[in-house]
Design an enzyme around this catalytic site. Structure first.
Site, short mmCIF file in Angstrom:
data_model
loop_
_atom_site.label_atom_id
_atom_site.label_comp_id
_atom_site.label_asym_id
_atom_site.label_seq_id
_atom_site.Cartn_x
_atom_site.Cartn_y
_atom_site.Cartn_z
N ASP A 94 3.83 11.95 12.79
CA ASP A 94 3.12 13.21 13.07
C ASP A 94 3.66 13.86 14.35
OD1 ASP A 94 1.33 15.18 12.38
OD2 ASP A 94 -0.38 14.25 13.35
N GLY A 105 -7.78 16.38 18.07
CA GLY A 105 -6.78 15.55 17.40
C GLY A 105 -6.97 15.58 15.90
#
Length: 586
Positions: free
Chosen positions: A448, A334
């Site tokens: 995002d 991530g």
């Protein structure tokens, strides 16, 4: 195309026969015992875009020829260097104890020059600014002198710049605040002076990026006015103050001795850090170690939500389920940490995200994800099962997605298989529904949206993930002021001008995802190759799907218009997508 021999105990010099490898794209000789100078012919390798000579004993200056690497100068040359999957996993070693991060093809490597922890000297060539395709430049832990070239601000794609632990002087160029994609910046332990640039990404960098430069000043460290020392000569001492007794002399002598000892200790520590190339510890603390002394009074906290599949979970269970966070259990990376596959005591599989990075930034990421996922409950969002705080560690326990990320299926598969158009359309609809829920119910802007943050379960149903950059908007708010964050290729054009995150910004990023589903190309590749006439992925092209493909293309084009006011809302996008054909369930 790829030559990687890190941590193999190699010694001697960089061999001349590498010059014959004209198709070389990735060259990794890090974590060895290589010495001598970096050969200038490296700069003549036309397809090379990833160079890692870090953690060796190389000497001399950085060759000026490195500024001639064509794949790092021209977007066309870089795009032509990208190759198809190799069929074997590729690994990058980032620290002493880890076994490396895995990539499945060379195009996954960020364009990089990594020369840290050697004995390089002299200055940084101003011509380095020509490398406009470079994403990562790491020259830390060397003996580089001179000033920081302002031409680095011409490298508009730069995401990481590490110049720490050198002998640089002068100031930090003010033009660096134009590097809008810069997410990591470090100039610690040099001899820099003057004001730290303001604006841009510099508001988000931690104090540790600048420490060890006593003459730097600015909002982050200390006000510049405080550094303007009064240089007027001191008043002459009075007769009474000039008469020092025996005790005063002894005290001064002891103070000087202690000062010299401390200075020697700092010098020895810095020298040992540079010379012990293979003594550098892991950048992350091992979770199994006892907490640091500063954390000993911070109690462990494990919170499980009502929807959790395991009600009696303990911290020890988390460690055991990931084999003490062994790298063999890594299933993803991530924005702020690695994701591990875990099998809980009751047999349920989960994904545990272990946050990393600067302490303040990590805490913000942790709080943002917990807040977003605890408020947002939808079948097209990753489900947060719970979270754990243990000393300085922060863990998020999410539902496990059997089929990984959409990015993996579009760009990383090595067996040649790909998603059918029916499945891609199904994913587009699911992701759009999840985003529409975020915008409407908890009033969250994601910030995002990209293919790597769309996860797929065993039925290839889409789930939005990675809420570390998300922001909650209050009722009647239209935007939130923020730092420029996101991923190259997905960031809306208005973000760099206004620094405001909006729902229409998420719509722009979703439009880019639709283009990836249609083309099978990454955003940067699309921009570089400009293949409008060959827009559709050959693996999904079929005359019977032509109408659907053109309809989705039209939606994508409306999502990515430059003016955010002319973009549709995500609710409108959902309606358009739902009206396209019927999706065959897998």
């Amino acid at each position: 195309m790829i030559f990687a021999l890190w941590n193999c105990g190699l010694d001697g010099r960089i061999p001349i026969w590498l010059y014959n490898c004209s198709k070389l794209q990735v060259l990794d000789l890090s974590w060895n015992h290589l010495d001598g100078e970096i050969p200038p012919w490296i700069g003549e390798m036309e397809k090379l875009f990833y160079l890692d000579f870090s953690n060796n004993s190389l000497t001399g200056e950085i060759p000026k020829n490195l500024t001639d690497l064509k794949s790092l100068i021209s977007p066309h040359k870089y795009a032509s260097s990208l190759n198809s999957p190799t069929g074997i996993p590729l690994f990058v070693k980032r620290n002493q104890s880890g076994s490396g991060l895995q990539y499945n093809q060379a195009s996954s490597f960020p364009p990089s020059i990594l020369l840290s922890n050697n004995r390089l000297n002299r200055t940084i060539w101003p011509e380095i600014g020509r490398l406009k395709q470079l994403h990562v430049l790491d020259l830390s832990k060397n003996n580089i002198t001179g000033i920081i070239p302002s031409s680095i601000s011409d490298m508009g794609n730069l995401e990481v710049l590490d110049l720490s632990c050198n002998d640089l002087n002068g100031s930090i160029p003010a033009s660096f605040n134009t590097l809008t994609f810069l997410s990591k910046f470090n100039v610690a332990n040099n001899h820099l002076q003057g004001a730290i640039p303001t604006g841009g990404q510099f508001l988000s960098f931690p104090n540790s990026s600048f420490e060890g430069n006593p003459e730097l000043c600015g909002k982050i460290i200390s006000p510049c006015a405080a550094s303007n020392l009064d240089l007027r000569p001191a008043s002459p001492p009075t007769s009474s103050s000039s008469r020092l007794g025996r005790g005063g002399i002894i005290g001064i002598t002891i103070s000087i001795g202690v000062g010299i000892a401390l200075l020697l200790a700092i010098v020895l520590l810095r020298v040992s850090r540079r010379d012990a190339g293979h003594q550098i510890g892991d950048f992350e603390e091992d979770f199994s170690r006892p907490p640091r002394s500063s954390d000993t009074f911070v109690p462990s906290k494990l919170v499980l939500f009502q929807n959790s599949d395991c009600k009696e979970l303990t911290v020890a269970d988390l460690l055991k389920s990931t084999n003490n966070f062994n790298q063999s259990n890594i299933v993803g990376c991530g924005g702020f940490g690695l994701v591990y596959k875990a099998e809980l005591p009751n047999g349920i599989k989960t994904a545990i995200k272990r946050l990393s990075g600067d302490c303040g930034q990590m805490e913000r990421e942790f709080q943002a994800e917990v807040e977003a996922l605890s408020r947002a409950q939808h079948k097209n969002l990753v489900s947060l099962q719970g979270y754990c705080q243990h000393g300085s560690e922060r863990l998020l326990i999410n539902s496990y997605m059997e089929n990984g990320s959409l990015d993996y299926w579009l760009h990383e598969r090595v067996d040649g298989s790909s998603l059918t158009w029916d499945i891609r359309l199904k994913i587009a609809k699911g992701a759009a529904r999840g985003l529409a829920y975020l915008h409407k119910e908890p009033n969250i802007v994601h910030r995002d949206i990209k293919t790597s943050n769309i996860l797929l379960n065993e039925r290839f149903e889409a789930h939005l993930a990675e809420f570390g950059l998300s922001r909650l908007l209050r009722p009647y708010d239209t935007h939130v002021t923020t730092d420029l964050v996101g991923t190259l290729g997905y960031i809306p054009p208005e973000y760099s001008q206004t620094l405001t995150a909006t729902f229409r910004g998420d719509v722009y990023s979703f439009g880019v995802v639709l283009l990836e589903l249609l083309t099978g190309k990454r955003p940067v590749e699309l921009k570089s190759e400009n293949r409008v006439e060959e827009i559709f992925d050959t693996s999904i092209w079929d005359a019977s799907y032509e109408k659907q493909l053109l309809e989705v293309l039209s939606i994508a084009c409306q999502c990515i218009v430059q003016d955010p006011r002319q973009r549709p809302s995500i609710d409108q996008v959902v309606l358009w997508l739902e009206a396209i054909g019927s999706v065959k369930e897998r």
